[in-house]
Write an enzyme that holds these catalytic residues in place. Structure first.
Site, PDB file in Angstrom:
ATOM      1  N   HIS A  43       6.121  -5.030  -1.490  1.00  0.00           N
ATOM      2  CA  HIS A  43       5.986  -3.890  -0.586  1.00  0.00           C
ATOM      3  C   HIS A  43       5.044  -4.206   0.574  1.00  0.00           C
ATOM      4  O   HIS A  43       5.326  -3.863   1.731  1.00  0.00           O
ATOM      5  CB  HIS A  43       5.467  -2.669  -1.351  1.00  0.00           C
ATOM      6  CG  HIS A  43       6.536  -1.889  -2.039  1.00  0.00           C
ATOM      7  ND1 HIS A  43       7.099  -2.301  -3.227  1.00  0.00           N
ATOM      8  CD2 HIS A  43       7.163  -0.729  -1.712  1.00  0.00           C
ATOM      9  CE1 HIS A  43       8.011  -1.422  -3.613  1.00  0.00           C
ATOM     10  NE2 HIS A  43       8.070  -0.469  -2.702  1.00  0.00           N
ATOM     11  N   GLU A  44       3.948  -4.856   0.261  1.00  0.00           N
ATOM     12  CA  GLU A  44       3.003  -5.226   1.317  1.00  0.00           C
ATOM     13  C   GLU A  44       3.636  -6.242   2.270  1.00  0.00           C
ATOM     14  O   GLU A  44       3.429  -6.180   3.490  1.00  0.00           O
ATOM     15  CB  GLU A  44       1.738  -5.809   0.699  1.00  0.00           C
ATOM     16  CG  GLU A  44       0.683  -6.232   1.700  1.00  0.00           C
ATOM     17  CD  GLU A  44       0.123  -5.060   2.493  1.00  0.00           C
ATOM     18  OE1 GLU A  44      -0.275  -5.276   3.657  1.00  0.00           O
ATOM     19  OE2 GLU A  44       0.093  -3.937   1.952  1.00  0.00           O
TER      20      GLU A  44
END
Length: 499
Positions: free
Chosen positions: A425-426
Site C-alpha cells: 500500500h505504501e
C-alpha cells in the site's frame, strides 16, 4: 308336471327374495350429530391445511409438539385409535359450541390468543438482524439518493464541472506505459524457465529459490525506476505500480506452489491424507499455457488447473462492462467535484487548528466512503467478474485469502499478511506521489490493534456490533480522510521546495 313337482297339487309360488341389510336410521338427537361431526373433524385434522395451521399455531405459541406433529394419515389414525375418546369429546365440545370443523379456523377467530410467548422488539439489538427490514432499507436508499442529489446539484451550481485531464494522464504517459506493459511479461517467463530447469533436476531447489527472489525483486523495483524516470502522472503511475504489485504477488504464489509440487512428486514427501483425483491433476509441472492463463486470471493463487464454466454469457458480460464504466466515471466525478476542492482549501492537519482539522476530516469522510464503496464494487466485483467471464474462470469468490499458510502460526501469519499489505500500500501511494512518509504503512499496521480490540469486545459483550462500528470509524471516517490530507499537503510542500 307341476302337480307332481310340488306334491300338493296347489298353484306355484316364487321363492322368497333375501331381505337387504339396512343400517338402522340415525337418531336425530345431539349424540348422532356429535358422532358424525367427530368423524368429519378427524378427517379434516388429517388434511394438509389443518396440519399447517397446527404447526403455525404451535410455532407461535411455543408448543413444540404441535409444531412438529407428523402429517401422515397412518399417524393420524394411530393417534385417533389411541385417543379416540378424547378426540370425540373434543369434537363434541367444538360441535356443541357451533364452531367450524377445521382446526385452522380457530386461528382466525376473535377468541384465538394473539400474544402467546415473550418476544423482543423488532428493532432491539437482539432481534434486529432476525427481522426483515426491506421497507426501511428502501427508505434509507431513497433518502440517500434525494439528499445526495441535492448536494450534487448544489455543488455543480457553485463550482461548475471540475474535470482536469492533466491530473489523470499527460503526454509523458505515452513513454512509461509501453515500456512497462511490454517488459513486465518477461519476468513470468523467467520464472517459468526456472521452474522447468528445477523440475528436470538441472538446478537445485536452493538455486531455484534464489533465482525466484532475484526475479521478483527486480520485477517490483524496475517499474519504480521507470515511473520516477518518466515523471508519470499520478493516476498513470498508480495503475502501473498496482499492476506491478499484482504480478509480484502472482510470481510469489507461482514459485511457492511449484516448490511444494516438486517436494510431493520428485522428493516423495508424504501427505497427511489420501489425494483425490482433482488433487492429483494439480500436482503437475507448469505449462506455458497454464502460466499465461494464471497471469490473466482474477486470482493470486497459482494452480495447474482451475474450475471452468461451460460458456461465456455475452449479455451478462456486456451489462457488467457498462456498469464498470459507469462506476469508474462516478469515482472520477467524486474525486474532482468533492475531494479535490476540499483538500485544496484545507490546512495541514498536523499544523493547523484542531477544530479546523476535525471539520475537514468529517467533510471528507462522506465522499471518501462513497469513493471507497464505488472502488470496491467496480474492481472486486465488476472488473474481476468481467475477467472471469471472458476466461470462463469458475470460482467467483474474490474476497477470500489468497495465501495458504497452514505451516505458520495464526498470529505470525496475520502479522506477515498485514506487513506485506502495508508495504505494498505504501509503495502504491509513495511512488506516484514521489514521497515517502509511511502514512499508508501506518494506516494498515494500526489495524492489528483494532483486531485485538474487536476480539476483546466480542468476548466481553458477546456482540460484534461495537467492534465493527469502531473498525468502520477508524477505517473510513477518520483513517482514509486523514491520509488523504497528509499526503496532499506533503506533496504540495515537496513541489514548493523543488521550485
Amino acid at each position: 308336471m307341476a302337480e307332481s313337482d310340488d306334491g300338493g297339487g296347489g298353484a306355484h309360488s316364487p321363492p322368497p327374495q333375501p331381505v337387504p341389510h339396512r343400517r338402522p336410521p340415525r337418531p336425530r338427537g345431539s349424540d348422532g350429530v356429535a358422532e358424525g361431526f367427530a368423524a368429519a373433524l378427524r378427517r379434516r385434522l388429517s388434511s394438509g391445511a389443518a396440519v399447517a395451521a397446527r404447526a403455525s399455531f404451535g410455532g407461535d405459541s411455543g408448543d413444540e409438539s404441535a409444531a412438529g406433529e407428523p402429517s401422515s394419515p397412518s399417524s393420524s389414525r394411530r393417534r385417533g385409535g389411541d385417543n379416540g375418546e378424547a378426540s370425540s369429546a373434543a369434537a363434541g365440545d367444538v360441535g356443541h359450541g357451533g364452531g367450524g370443523g377445521d382446526f385452522a379456523a380457530f386461528t382466525f377467530r376473535a377468541a384465538a390468543p394473539v400474544h402467546r410467548k415473550a418476544k423482543e422488539s423488532p428493532l432491539s439489538s437482539r432481534a434486529i438482524f432476525k427481522q426483515s427490514h426491506a421497507g426501511l432499507f428502501n427508505l434509507c436508499i431513497v433518502v440517500l439518493v434525494a439528499v445526495n442529489s441535492r448536494l450534487i446539484i448544489e455543488n455543480l451550481m457553485k463550482y461548475g464541472l471540475l474535470i482536469r485531464a492533466g491530473f489523470w494522464f499527460n503526454d509523458k504517459s505515452l513513454r512509461d506505459w509501453p515500456l512497462l506493459i511490454l517488459s513486465l511479461p518477461a519476468f513470468p517467463l523467467g520464472a517459468f524457465a526456472v521452474e522447468k530447469l528445477a523440475f528436470r533436476n538441472l538446478i537445485s531447489d536452493a538455486v531455484a529459490t534464489c533465482l525466484h527472489i532475484i526475479l521478483s525483486t527486480t520485477e517490483i523495483v524496475y517499474p519504480v525506476l521507470v515511473i520516477l524516470k518518466c515523471d508519470s502522472a499520478v493516476l498513470s503511475a498508480f495503475l502501473l505500480i498496482f499492476i506491478a504489485c499484482i504480478v509480484w504477488l502472482k510470481l510469489v504464489s507461482f514459485a511457492h506452489t511449484n516448490h511444494d509440487i516438486r517436494q510431493l512428486t520428485i522428493g516423495g514427501k508424504k501427505v497427511d491424507n489420501e489425494l483425490s483425483t482433482a488433487d492429483m491433476d494439480n500436482l503437475q509441472p507448469p505449462t506455458l499455457g497454464g502460466l499465461i492463463y494464471f497471469m490473466m486470471a482474477p486470482t493470486l493463487c497459482y494452480q495447474p488447473s482451475y474450475p471452468r464454466t461451460s460458456c461465456v454469457r455475452k449479455g451478462w458480460l456486456i451489462r457488467q462492462i457498462i456498469l464498470y464504466l459507469i462506476f469508474t466515471g462516478l469515482q472520477g466525478f467524486i474525486i474532482e467535484q468533492y475531494i479535490n476542492p476540499t483538500v485544496v482549501n484545507s490546512q495541514h492537519p498536523l499544523k493547523g487548528g484542531l477544530l479546523h482539522a476535525v471539520e475537514t476530516v468529517l467533510k471528507l469522510s462522506v465522499p471518501n466512503v462513497y469513493l471507497w464503496l464505488c472502488m470496491f464494487y467496480a474492481f472486486f466485483h465488476l472488473w474481476l467478474n468481467v475477467l472471469a467471464e471472458i476466461l470462463r474462470f469458475g470460482d467467483r469468490e474474490f474476497y477470500k485469502d489468497w495465501w495458504n499458510a497452514r505451516t505458520i502460526d495464526e498470529e505470525v501469519a496475520v502479522l506477515i499478511s498485514f506487513l506485506v499489505s502495508a508495504v505494498l500500500h505504501e509503495l502504491c501511494v509513495a511512488v506516484p506521489c514521489r514521497i515517502l512518509k509511511f502514512w499508508a504503512f501506518l494506516g494498515i499496521m494500526l489495524q492489528i490493534p483494532l483486531i485485538v480490540l474487536t476480539a476483546y469486545l466480542k468476548s466481553k459483550f458477546r456482540d460484534t456490533m461495537v467492534g465493527n462500528m469502531i473498525f468502520w470509524f477508524f477505517f473510513c471516517i477518520y483513517g482514509q480522510p486523514m491520509c488523504i490530507l497528509l499526503y496532499y499537503h506533503d506533496v504540495m510542500n515537496r513541489i514548493e521546495k523543488a521550485r
